[in-house]
Design a protein around this motif. Sequence first.
Motif, PDB file in Angstrom:
ATOM      1  N   ALA A   1       0.865  -1.188   0.000  1.00  0.00           N
ATOM      2  CA  ALA A   1       0.000   0.000   0.000  1.00  0.00           C
ATOM      3  C   ALA A   1       0.899   1.234   0.000  1.00  0.00           C
ATOM      4  CB  ALA A   1      -0.906  -0.007   1.223  1.00  0.00           C
TER       5      ALA A   1
ATOM      6  N   ALA B   1       0.598   4.548   0.598  1.00  0.00           N
ATOM      7  CA  ALA B   1       0.632   5.659   1.569  1.00  0.00           C
ATOM      8  C   ALA B   1       1.565   5.357   2.749  1.00  0.00           C
ATOM      9  CB  ALA B   1      -0.777   5.974   2.051  1.00  0.00           C
ATOM     10  N   SER B   2       1.429   4.154   3.329  1.00  0.00           N
ATOM     11  CA  SER B   2       2.300   3.795   4.452  1.00  0.00           C
ATOM     12  C   SER B   2       3.735   3.633   3.982  1.00  0.00           C
ATOM     13  CB  SER B   2       1.847   2.474   5.089  1.00  0.00           C
ATOM     14  OG  SER B   2       0.685   2.666   5.832  1.00  0.00           O
TER      15      SER B   2
ATOM     16  N   VAL C   1       4.468  -2.285  14.966  1.00  0.00           N
ATOM     17  CA  VAL C   1       4.307  -2.048  16.396  1.00  0.00           C
ATOM     18  C   VAL C   1       3.191  -2.952  16.893  1.00  0.00           C
ATOM     19  CG1 VAL C   1       3.818  -0.334  18.149  1.00  0.00           C
ATOM     20  CG2 VAL C   1       5.039   0.327  16.080  1.00  0.00           C
TER      21      VAL C   1
ATOM     22  N   ARG D   1      -3.077  -7.617  22.292  1.00  0.00           N
ATOM     23  CA  ARG D   1      -3.679  -6.470  21.628  1.00  0.00           C
ATOM     24  C   ARG D   1      -5.127  -6.834  21.281  1.00  0.00           C
ATOM     25  NH1 ARG D   1      -2.548  -1.847  17.895  1.00  0.00           N
ATOM     26  NH2 ARG D   1      -4.341  -1.809  16.517  1.00  0.00           N
TER      27      ARG D   1
ATOM     28  N   ILE E   1      -2.843  -4.951   6.116  1.00  0.00           N
ATOM     29  CA  ILE E   1      -3.131  -3.522   5.905  1.00  0.00           C
ATOM     30  C   ILE E   1      -1.981  -2.815   5.191  1.00  0.00           C
ATOM     31  CG2 ILE E   1      -4.826  -3.118   7.747  1.00  0.00           C
ATOM     32  CD1 ILE E   1      -2.631  -2.247   9.598  1.00  0.00           C
ATOM     33  N   TYR E   2      -0.781  -3.376   5.269  1.00  0.00           N
ATOM     34  CA  TYR E   2       0.356  -2.748   4.595  1.00  0.00           C
ATOM     35  C   TYR E   2       0.460  -3.146   3.127  1.00  0.00           C
ATOM     36  CZ  TYR E   2       1.699  -1.089   9.132  1.00  0.00           C
ATOM     37  OH  TYR E   2       1.696  -0.439  10.341  1.00  0.00           O
TER      38      TYR E   2
ATOM     39  N   LYS F   1      -9.772  -4.354  11.852  1.00  0.00           N
ATOM     40  CA  LYS F   1     -10.289  -3.490  10.790  1.00  0.00           C
ATOM     41  C   LYS F   1      -9.901  -4.003   9.411  1.00  0.00           C
ATOM     42  CE  LYS F   1     -12.301  -1.202  13.694  1.00  0.00           C
ATOM     43  NZ  LYS F   1     -13.767  -1.443  13.759  1.00  0.00           N
ATOM     44  N   GLU F   2      -9.482  -5.269   9.374  1.00  0.00           N
ATOM     45  CA  GLU F   2      -9.216  -5.895   8.085  1.00  0.00           C
ATOM     46  C   GLU F   2     -10.472  -6.649   7.675  1.00  0.00           C
ATOM     47  OE1 GLU F   2      -4.441  -6.606   8.312  1.00  0.00           O
ATOM     48  OE2 GLU F   2      -5.679  -7.962   9.457  1.00  0.00           O
TER      49      GLU F   2
ATOM     50  N   HIS G   1     -14.299  -7.354   0.524  1.00  0.00           N
ATOM     51  CA  HIS G   1     -14.081  -6.919  -0.851  1.00  0.00           C
ATOM     52  C   HIS G   1     -13.194  -7.897  -1.619  1.00  0.00           C
ATOM     53  CE1 HIS G   1     -15.719  -3.289   0.860  1.00  0.00           C
ATOM     54  NE2 HIS G   1     -14.739  -3.281   1.733  1.00  0.00           N
TER      55      HIS G   1
ATOM     56  N   GLU H   1     -16.967   3.762  10.505  1.00  0.00           N
ATOM     57  CA  GLU H   1     -15.580   3.591  10.906  1.00  0.00           C
ATOM     58  C   GLU H   1     -14.855   2.928   9.739  1.00  0.00           C
ATOM     59  OE1 GLU H   1     -14.059   2.686  15.235  1.00  0.00           O
ATOM     60  OE2 GLU H   1     -14.563   0.841  14.206  1.00  0.00           O
TER      61      GLU H   1
ATOM     62  N   GLU I   1     -12.681   0.734   7.344  1.00  0.00           N
ATOM     63  CA  GLU I   1     -12.024  -0.559   7.264  1.00  0.00           C
ATOM     64  C   GLU I   1     -10.909  -0.455   6.236  1.00  0.00           C
ATOM     65  OE1 GLU I   1     -14.722  -3.709   6.305  1.00  0.00           O
ATOM     66  OE2 GLU I   1     -15.035  -4.215   8.413  1.00  0.00           O
ATOM     67  N   ASP I   2      -9.902  -1.315   6.393  1.00  0.00           N
ATOM     68  CA  ASP I   2      -8.785  -1.281   5.469  1.00  0.00           C
ATOM     69  C   ASP I   2      -9.257  -1.478   4.023  1.00  0.00           C
ATOM     70  OD1 ASP I   2      -5.958  -1.237   4.845  1.00  0.00           O
ATOM     71  OD2 ASP I   2      -6.184  -3.355   4.377  1.00  0.00           O
ATOM     72  N   LYS I   3      -8.733  -0.675   3.114  1.00  0.00           N
ATOM     73  CA  LYS I   3      -8.993  -0.724   1.669  1.00  0.00           C
ATOM     74  C   LYS I   3     -10.455  -0.403   1.313  1.00  0.00           C
ATOM     75  CE  LYS I   3      -4.712  -1.759   1.017  1.00  0.00           C
ATOM     76  NZ  LYS I   3      -4.334  -1.726   2.425  1.00  0.00           N
ATOM     77  N   GLN I   4     -11.171   0.193   2.256  1.00  0.00           N
ATOM     78  CA  GLN I   4     -12.532   0.625   1.940  1.00  0.00           C
ATOM     79  C   GLN I   4     -12.477   1.712   0.868  1.00  0.00           C
ATOM     80  OE1 GLN I   4     -14.792   1.305   5.485  1.00  0.00           O
ATOM     81  NE2 GLN I   4     -16.617   2.000   4.394  1.00  0.00           N
TER      82      GLN I   4
ATOM     83  N   PRO J   1     -10.398   4.532  12.871  1.00  0.00           N
ATOM     84  CA  PRO J   1     -10.667   3.730  14.072  1.00  0.00           C
ATOM     85  C   PRO J   1      -9.663   4.057  15.179  1.00  0.00           C
ATOM     86  CG  PRO J   1     -10.248   2.331  12.134  1.00  0.00           C
ATOM     87  CD  PRO J   1      -9.859   3.732  11.774  1.00  0.00           C
TER      88      PRO J   1
ATOM     89  N   TYR K   1      -5.525   3.124  15.227  1.00  0.00           N
ATOM     90  CA  TYR K   1      -4.990   2.941  13.867  1.00  0.00           C
ATOM     91  C   TYR K   1      -4.756   4.320  13.253  1.00  0.00           C
ATOM     92  CZ  TYR K   1      -6.440  -1.995  13.587  1.00  0.00           C
ATOM     93  OH  TYR K   1      -6.581  -3.340  13.778  1.00  0.00           O
TER      94      TYR K   1
ATOM     95  N   LEU L   1      -4.942   6.329   6.408  1.00  0.00           N
ATOM     96  CA  LEU L   1      -4.216   6.942   5.300  1.00  0.00           C
ATOM     97  C   LEU L   1      -5.052   6.882   4.026  1.00  0.00           C
ATOM     98  CD1 LEU L   1      -1.902   4.913   6.928  1.00  0.00           C
ATOM     99  CD2 LEU L   1      -0.478   6.512   5.670  1.00  0.00           C
ATOM    100  N   VAL L   2      -4.887   7.903   3.200  1.00  0.00           N
ATOM    101  CA  VAL L   2      -5.636   7.971   1.952  1.00  0.00           C
ATOM    102  C   VAL L   2      -4.776   7.463   0.804  1.00  0.00           C
ATOM    103  CG1 VAL L   2      -6.774   9.513   0.325  1.00  0.00           C
ATOM    104  CG2 VAL L   2      -6.950   9.945   2.783  1.00  0.00           C
ATOM    105  N   GLU L   3      -5.336   6.532   0.034  1.00  0.00           N
ATOM    106  CA  GLU L   3      -4.714   6.113  -1.222  1.00  0.00           C
ATOM    107  C   GLU L   3      -5.600   6.684  -2.327  1.00  0.00           C
ATOM    108  OE1 GLU L   3      -2.074   4.014  -1.122  1.00  0.00           O
ATOM    109  OE2 GLU L   3      -2.222   2.900   0.751  1.00  0.00           O
TER     110      GLU L   3
ATOM    111  N   SER M   1      -6.263   3.165   3.511  1.00  0.00           N
ATOM    112  CA  SER M   1      -5.489   2.104   4.140  1.00  0.00           C
ATOM    113  C   SER M   1      -5.364   2.428   5.619  1.00  0.00           C
ATOM    114  CB  SER M   1      -4.081   2.022   3.547  1.00  0.00           C
ATOM    115  OG  SER M   1      -4.075   1.315   2.342  1.00  0.00           O
ATOM    116  N   LEU M   2      -5.126   1.403   6.415  1.00  0.00           N
ATOM    117  CA  LEU M   2      -4.868   1.624   7.836  1.00  0.00           C
ATOM    118  C   LEU M   2      -3.428   1.253   8.132  1.00  0.00           C
ATOM    119  CD1 LEU M   2      -8.127   0.029   9.242  1.00  0.00           C
ATOM    120  CD2 LEU M   2      -7.640   2.452   8.939  1.00  0.00           C
ATOM    121  N   SER M   3      -2.899   1.763   9.229  1.00  0.00           N
ATOM    122  CA  SER M   3      -1.583   1.300   9.667  1.00  0.00           C
ATOM    123  C   SER M   3      -1.527   1.317  11.188  1.00  0.00           C
ATOM    124  CB  SER M   3      -0.464   2.165   9.065  1.00  0.00           C
ATOM    125  OG  SER M   3       0.075   3.056  10.016  1.00  0.00           O
ATOM    126  N   VAL M   4      -0.644   0.477  11.725  1.00  0.00           N
ATOM    127  CA  VAL M   4      -0.381   0.489  13.164  1.00  0.00           C
ATOM    128  C   VAL M   4       1.041   0.959  13.428  1.00  0.00           C
ATOM    129  CG1 VAL M   4      -2.118  -1.177  13.872  1.00  0.00           C
ATOM    130  CG2 VAL M   4       0.081  -2.007  13.074  1.00  0.00           C
TER     131      VAL M   4
END
Lengths: 281, 195
Positions: free
Chosen positions: A37, A39-40, A82, A87, A226-227, A255-256, A260, B63, B65-68, B79, B82, B85-87, B92-95
């Motif tokens: 992805a 952005a990260s 991290v 968790r 997510i990455y 949140k995965e 889709h 809220e 979700e990843d890749k929504q 959320p 987390y 991030l905007v693609e 996308s989400l990141s931790v």
Amino acid sequence: MALRVSGDAHEARERLEIELLLEAIQRAYGYDFRGYAVASLRRRLWHRVYGEGLETISGLQERILHEPACMDRLLRDLSINVTEMFRDPSFHRALRAHVFPLLRTYPFIRVWNAGCSTGEEIYSVAIALHEEGLLERTRIYATDIDEAALERARSGAFPLERMQFYTENYQRAGGKESFSRYYSTDGNVARFDPALAAGTVFAQHNLVTDGSFNEFQLIVCRNVLIYFGAELQEKVLGLFGASMTRLGVLALGRKESLRHSRHADEYEPIVEAEKIFRRRA
Amino acid sequence: MTRLELVAVGASWGGLRAIETVLGYLPEDFGAAVVIAQHRQSGGQEGMLEHLLDARCALTVSEAEDKQRLAPGAVLVAPADYHLLVERGAVSLSVDAPLHFSRPSIDVLLGSAADAYGAGTTGVLLTGANADGAVGLAKIAARGGTAIVQNPETAERREMPEAALWATPEARVLELEQIGPALVELAASSAGSLP
């Protein structure tokens, strides 16, 4: 550096620099980050650019091609996630309540923690398996792309300052014992009982380029996908499908989503809110 | 002019009421996607913020979700615990580690919005008691997007809008009640410029 070029030109140039860098890394070192992805990835690349005292992604490319040690540093930036013990306590509670009873039906249990990073999740799962009397017949395969992270995971030593927080997580996750019985204090680290990891195999594995290596009843892969970009996610979900026993369980991050994915129909939820799925027969 | 495609909103202390006010002005057929980073406690009641906002505005709030997928008129909220991030076309989400002790970080959201949508982005920074978001908003402005800051004089907490104005002096300073209408106007004028 010309910061105030028009936004679009800036974007296009940066995208080109990133594409060239990832291509160079793939050809020189074999690591393939092209499906990540963006952005990260962009954030982490710039983190390394500044960390090296450089100004551009092209500059980073030059250093990486000439200094393998710089590639190691970038690899660490790109791969360390991290994480923490227990968790999302409700996830670990659900694992115990709804997945362990399924695992109990097998004489020998294989669990894959894919993208285990520094190992906090392995020890969390091992502690729960131990308390449910399943650890002795379980083999956990803990894999990560980053050898340095695996080394830390193997050591079973985590910062002592985190233990109060982890103890709360453990209790909320349905822990049955006094958490402190699982570790001994050694300076500023908490060293976990080696017996917890006695049945764990630590191995370097790249989800992007390596294939299936066993069949598992449970695959735990939380906050790793997510990455990845959407296409790479599909590929890795395919790998998981091929690495699972009939009716195997897949646990993703909160949140995965499989919603889709092309692979969505292959799974049914066990605990929807916790993203715990079971492969259909 | 460049079409408004994305509105990226950041808020901290006092943010819920402020976000609710801004979203309250946006009509169901609002022409841009909306993403929000509101500092929040991890372990809080999941989905509460989204439910509240969803019930009180015309847009659909959920809220992320990843890749929504991003869609006009749909609001995605970061959320707890987390980064959002905007693609291009999706989130996308990141931790990754917290930034300024914050996850979600407003700088991460706004910065990634600027990268993905450039001049098609409008960044909105609301009330808050720290400096998160200032760097991200400056990046949106540098890429030709629009920067809007709530008037620090009348914000519940002034530190965040003040830090943003220090970093982006050319940002539009608006009262809370003016921000929603300004977004509607931006979306309408840019829609009109399309063939």
